[in-house]
Design an enzyme around this catalytic site. Structure first.
Site: not given
Ligand SMILES: [Zn+2]
Length: 304
Positions: A63, A65, A67-68, A143, A271
């Site tokens: 996805h 966001h 941090d990914h 999410h 995570h």
């Protein structure tokens, strides 16, 4: 057996913690490298753990966001600077193409290789990849923005032929192809010989489910039933359940509950929020519900 091995490159959520980078993992399936999510600094982590960039032909992004995926543009750029020519397959939400295109546009970069996009959708599970050994399907997670996990399943291999038995039953080598696929063979006199007498079963198939970010979501249970390894996010401990709900994340206890209900073989937690300098609490909390739990620790390799 050939490798089916996961290397943890990052296991932090949102902001980096000391000693923890944002999310990224590398799955090696028989020498093919799949990069799963690509948080900031992933290329440094690949260097650190001596994983060659150019061996990665498939990158999956769960996805959008940061941090990914914030490490992705840097990695794509490095592959370009190193003169990559091989195609790269990118499995991701469609909006990521726009982000990559704009980076290349304003840096006047024409990549030395092609990116083949395979867009995911956040609504229905679909087959993303298939070859003669492996399938990858998306897992629909719950999410704040559309988010997909990924489930990797090996296909059953061929049955193993016993040369001794072929001789014993007078079955010619020409029958091997049929026998490998589970069919019966004919002996030199034309008599049918049962497959089980001539072969042994292939090694068991292996599976890995990656659930990057999600609130507690029982809808995934059927799809991940009995996988060999389940990675499930565990951003918080259960005393922060309200915060987990509000931010569409899970607690260690919730991850363990999903693992138990899905009867998976092993659970891998990751995570982790930067607020936890050590992770003993996560491990203890999960193990109360599901004993066979591990922590995603950077640099560790987990053989599946
Ligand atoms: Zn997220």
């Amino acid at each position: 057996m050939h490798p089916f091995e996961l290397t943890i490159l990052g296991s932090s959520s949102a902001t980096p913690a000391s000693n923890r980078n944002p999310t990224a993992q590398l799955l090696n399936v028989d020498g093919r490298f799949f990069l799963i999510d690509c948080g900031e600094g992933t290329q440094m982590q690949l260097r650190r753990y001596k994983i060659k960039f150019q061996r990665i032909d498939h990158i999956l992004i769960s996805h959008l966001h940061g941090d990914h995926y914030l490490g992705l543009v840097g990695l794509l750029q490095s592959m370009h600077l190193l003169g990559r020519e091989k195609e790269l397959h990118l499995y991701c939400p469609k909006e990521l193409k726009e982000i990559i295109d704009i980076q290349n546009k304003y840096s006047a970069t024409k990549l030395t290789y092609s990116i083949i996009y395979h867009f995911t959708n956040g609504e229905t599970s679909e087959l993303l990849f298939e070859d003669n050994k492996l399938t990858i399907h998306t897992i629909i997670l719950n999410h704040r923005i559309p988010c997909t996990g990924f489930i990797f399943r090996e296909k059953p291999g061929d049955r193993k032929i016993s040369i001794e038995k072929l001789e014993q039953y007078e079955v010619s080598i020409a029958e091997i192809h049929k026998l490998k696929k589970g069919l019966n063979g004919l002996d030199n006199h034309g008599k049918e010989i049962s497959n089980e007498l001539l072969t042994s079963p292939p090694p068991p198939t292996r599976s890995y489910a990656y659930c990057s970010e999600t609130c507690y979501f029982e809808e995934i249970i059927d799809q991940i039933k009995e996988v060999d390894l389940l990675y499930h996010e565990a951003t918080f401990l259960n005393n922060m359940l309200e915060r987990a709900k509000m931010t569409f994340h899970s607690t260690a206890l919730q991850a363990a509950t999903i693992a138990k209900k899905a009867e998976v073989k092993r659970l891998l937690l990751g995570h982790f929020s930067a607020r936890y300098p050590d992770l003993d609490g996560h491990l203890a909390e999960a193990r109360e519900i599901f004993n066979n739990t591990l922590l995603a620790i950077e640099g560790e390799k987990i053989s599946i």
